[in-house]
Design a protein around this motif. Structure first.
Motif, PDB file in Angstrom:
ATOM      1  N   UNK A  97       0.808  -1.221   0.000  1.00 31.42           N
ATOM      2  CA  UNK A  97       0.000   0.000   0.000  1.00 31.42           C
ATOM      3  C   UNK A  97       0.841   1.271   0.000  1.00 31.42           C
ATOM      4  N   UNK A  98       2.002   1.204   0.661  1.00 27.86           N
ATOM      5  CA  UNK A  98       2.878   2.380   0.655  1.00 27.86           C
ATOM      6  C   UNK A  98       3.317   2.690  -0.767  1.00 27.86           C
ATOM      7  N   UNK A 140       1.771   1.842  -3.448  1.00 29.82           N
ATOM      8  CA  UNK A 140       0.620   2.283  -4.236  1.00 29.82           C
ATOM      9  C   UNK A 140       0.254   3.722  -3.906  1.00 29.82           C
ATOM     10  N   UNK A 141       0.324   4.056  -2.609  1.00 29.65           N
ATOM     11  CA  UNK A 141       0.018   5.434  -2.213  1.00 29.65           C
ATOM     12  C   UNK A 141       1.001   6.384  -2.884  1.00 29.65           C
ATOM     13  N   UNK A 142       2.282   5.995  -2.916  1.00 27.94           N
ATOM     14  CA  UNK A 142       3.286   6.859  -3.539  1.00 27.94           C
ATOM     15  C   UNK A 142       3.063   6.940  -5.046  1.00 27.94           C
ATOM     16  N   UNK A 143       2.634   5.844  -5.613  1.00 24.82           N
ATOM     17  CA  UNK A 143       2.342   5.815  -7.047  1.00 24.82           C
ATOM     18  C   UNK A 143       1.219   6.811  -7.365  1.00 24.82           C
ATOM     19  N   UNK A 144       0.177   6.773  -6.511  1.00 23.78           N
ATOM     20  CA  UNK A 144      -0.945   7.691  -6.711  1.00 23.78           C
ATOM     21  C   UNK A 144      -0.513   9.133  -6.468  1.00 23.78           C
ATOM     22  N   UNK A 145       0.478   9.300  -5.584  1.00 32.10           N
ATOM     23  CA  UNK A 145       1.007  10.639  -5.326  1.00 32.10           C
ATOM     24  C   UNK A 145       1.879  11.132  -6.481  1.00 32.10           C
ATOM     25  N   UNK A 190       4.666   9.360  -7.818  1.00 36.33           N
ATOM     26  CA  UNK A 190       6.066   8.941  -7.800  1.00 36.33           C
ATOM     27  C   UNK A 190       6.283   7.810  -8.803  1.00 36.33           C
ATOM     28  N   UNK A 231      12.227   7.025  -2.245  1.00 32.95           N
ATOM     29  CA  UNK A 231      11.487   7.651  -1.145  1.00 32.95           C
ATOM     30  C   UNK A 231      10.748   6.653  -0.259  1.00 32.95           C
ATOM     31  N   UNK A 232      10.433   5.484  -0.785  1.00 33.99           N
ATOM     32  CA  UNK A 232       9.630   4.531  -0.008  1.00 33.99           C
ATOM     33  C   UNK A 232      10.441   3.275   0.316  1.00 33.99           C
TER      34      UNK A 232
END
Ligand SMILES: Nc1ncnc2c1ncn2[C@@H]1O[C@H](COP(=O)(O)OP(=O)(O)OP(=O)(O)O)[C@@H](O)[C@H]1O
Ligand SMILES: [Mg+2]
Lengths: 295, 354
Positions: free
Chosen positions: A187-188, A190-195, A197, A205-206
């Motif tokens: 999920x981290x 994916x969240x960064x992808x949506x942000x 990155x 960064x992750x």
């Protein structure tokens, strides 16, 4: 009552630990202490006499050109091996993490060199490095490059020895890094992808911050291993050519077992211990600083 | 705020077909809540809209433009994950501004947006903390802040409140509602919670096994379910169902196999004394008395008491009781149902209308 039972729990814990502690004292602590004592003595191997010499042997080392050269060779070796095995294993671990299908088979393949003895591994590489009949130079010749005399050219020998060491060590690091990578929550990512990155940014960064404890561990262990390497150097180059691979441990071996100066070797061991301890401590402080500092 | 369309969207995982030819339109500014049993494909649907999961077939459009082939970042969509997915090594401020920094938005604009969002979500004092120093509710706010500052055209929420305790859930629910009123953004919101669905939604989608079973406004869905599945899924306590014998041909009702009624449209009437005869229903043309039942369980909720009744072995209903003397398990009584509120379903579970 509870204090008592805690006490007796502690007591039985010591009881169970006693055999292990005893063996550890005999085989680790006692020899280490003896080395320390030995380093202040001149040990005569035939008469078994120990002549106290105070700090003389340390002074001699401090003044020795050879010893300084050996220290430089060690630092060069570590500077090649540590980044090589840490970054190399990280690259492999990330690649394997992305390809579930090959994961376990390649993990096993990379682990094989870890399992074989340094001497065996080095013998293998002696053949690979052979300037005329070796596989490495054969490969280079296919792309039109005349390969160097890997093990007898002072410019290339450190690289050859480092390469062998990295090859032997990456498997160990890969295991730890792959385990850490598997723990990074999807999920981290994916969240960064949506942000917004991209893959590289997500890695930077992750992924990297998430596996930093494993990276730290792997780096510390690689540094320690680098400072302690001996077997492959002994087989491949015997510290040569021209001292280019004469690392501290090799120097120690030579003084102790070829020149029969066990007291001197003990002093070198103590210095090596201090160096490794200091480098490890610095790493711990750097890691703590990086963790506390705002990213 | 943007309109979102799914056109004949299908999704297979290997051999398993999870979503089958789903059509859905979410109007600009609409708050659409998706409900359905576990495993019916709600999260998969959200992930398809987000771009985290490619479709097997079909098209996803935002404001009429196909985004099916676009990466998540190019879609202008933000997602709030069930377990928050905050970046653990970054402070709250860095978490919220991460996307903006990546988008190369100027620093003063970034800090303005972060400050605005923090004020709106009451997390101004937490900006320099790390996620592990936050409570569940605070983490949830940060996750929402991170979604908000990017000013996305569409927000996706996947069970955002399910990890919070009941009280916090009520509070966050109200805040999400007021946030939607203020931002007027398009929201697709997945939940298991009936109350969340009923109170937040402009419209509710009931999904079942990868298909849309019904889409309607909350009260419409409640009053007028299209299928027995929807009727049983919406409303708590759930609707009661009774098997019925065939209606006379020609009435239009002959396909009916099940009737349904909600607990609030039925009443428990205790058998008085030793009388085993149903009381006469007088002056109430729209009520019927159905058989006798034994009380199995009584739930006094304060304003009303719910009585679980066994009409026959394996045939249980829940009805309300409004009288003064609350029944106890073992009591016998009658069931009075408001006829005007009866729903009729055929063998396939579809509504039969008169
Ligand atoms: N990556 C995947 N690979 C294979 N099958 C998957 C994958 N993701 C989801 N599924 C399957 O797809 C189906 C729908 O999953 P999904 O997560 O969308 O359900 P859901 O409606 O969100 O359920 P819940 O309410 O429990 O969250 C499940 O049967 C699940 O096993
Ligand atoms: Mg889900």
């Amino acid at each position: 009552m509870s204090e008592n039972s805690a006490d007796s729990a502690t007591r039985s814990a010591w009881l169970f630990l006693a055999p292990a502690l005893f063996l550890m004292f005999i085989f680790t602590v006692a020899p280490a202490l003896f080395s320390l004592i030995l380093s202040f003595h001149d040990f005569k191997p035939f008469s078994f006499a120990m002549v106290p010499v105070g700090l003389d042997q340390y002074m001699e080392l401090a003044a020795s050109e050879d010893y300084r050269a050996s220290l430089m060779a060690t630092l060069q070796f570590a500077a090649l091996v540590v980044p090589g095995s840490v970054i190399g294993s990280l690259a492999v671990a990330v690649l394997l993490d992305q390809t579930p299908f090959f994961r376990s088979i390649f993990r096993t393949i990379f682990l094989i060199p870890v399992g074989i003895s340094p001497a065996m591994a080095a013998m293998l590489w002696v053949f690979l490095f052979n300037p005329t009949s070796g596989f490495l130079n054969y490969l280079l010749s296919m792309v039109g490059i005349v390969g160097p005399a890997w093990l007898s050219d002072p410019d290339w020998a450190p690289l050859a020895v480092s390469l062998t060491t990295v090859w032997k060590e990456v498997g160990f690091n890969i295991i730890f890094l792959m385990a850490a990578l598997a723990q990074v929550p999807v999920e981290l990512q994916e969240a960064a992808w949506m942000d917004g990155a991209n893959a590289l940014r997500r890695f930077w960064h992750i992924t990297l911050p998430s596996i930093s404890p494993a990276m730290f561990f792997v780096t510390v262990v690689s540094v320690i291993h680098a400072f302690e390497s001996f077997g492959q150097i002994h087989i491949l180059t015997r510290g040569g050519p021209a001292g280019s691979t004469g690392v501290l441990v090799y120097q120690l071996f030579r003084d102790g077992f070829e020149n029969s100066r066990l007291g001197m070797a003990a002093a070198e061991a103590v210095i090596l211990f201090i160096i490794i301890g200091a480098v490890t401590l610095v790493q711990f402080f750097v890691a703590r600083y990086l963790k506390g500092a705002p990213q | 705020m943007a309109q979102l369309e799914l056109i004949q969207v299908s999704k297979d995982f290997g051999k398993n077909s999870i979503i089958h030819g789903l059509d859905l339109t979410v109007e600009a500014g609409e708050f659409l809540v998706v409900v359905g049993p576990s495993g019916c494909g709600k999260s998969t649907l959200l992930r398809i809209v987000a771009g985290l999961e490619p479709v097997s077939k079909g098209d996803v459009r935002i404001d009429g433009r196909s985004v099916t082939k676009l990466s998540p970042k190019a879609r202008g969509i933000a997602m709030v994950f069930q377990n928050y997915a905050l970046y653990p090594h970054m402070s709250v401020r860095e978490n919220i501004s991460f996307g903006l920094k990546l988008a190369k938005i100027p620093d003063d604009e970034v800090s303005r947006r972060v400050t605005d969002a923090a004020k709106l979500l009451h997390i101004g004092a937490l900006l320099d903390r790390k996620p592990y120093q936050l409570s569940g509710g605070q983490k949830q706010r940060v996750a929402m802040g991170r979604a908000m500052v990017r000013q996305p055209a569409i927000f996706l929420f996947d069970e955002p409140l399910s990890n919070l305790d009941a009280q916090l859930r009520v509070q966050m629910r109200a805040e999400i509602a007021s946030l939607h009123r203020r931002l007027r953004s398009t929201i697709v919101y997945v939940t298991h919670d009936q109350t969340e669905a009923m109170t937040l939604a402009d419209r509710i989608v009931v999904m079942r096994a990868g298909k849309v079973e019904q889409i309607a406004a909350p009260m419409e869905l409640y009053r007028n379910p299209a299928t027995k599945f929807v009727a049983s899924f919406i409303g708590s306590p759930a609707m009661n169902f009774l098997p019925v014998s065939v209606f006379p041909a020609g009435t239009g009702m002959h396909r009916t196999e099940t009737i349904g009624f909600r607990p609030e449209h039925s009443e428990f009437i205790p058998a008085s004394g030793s009388s085993r005869l149903p009381p006469v229903v007088s002056g109430e043309d729209d009520a019927i008395i159905v058989g006798t039942g034994a009380v199995k369980l009584v739930e006094p909720l304060g304003s009303v008491t719910l009585v679980h009744c066994e009409l026959a072995p394996t045939l249980n209903v829940i009805c309300e009781y409004h009288g003064p003397n609350i029944p106890v398990p073992g009591d016998e009584g009658f069931l009075k149902i408001d006829i005007s509120q009866l729903l009729f379903f055929d063998g396939e579970g579809l509504r039969v209308r008169k």
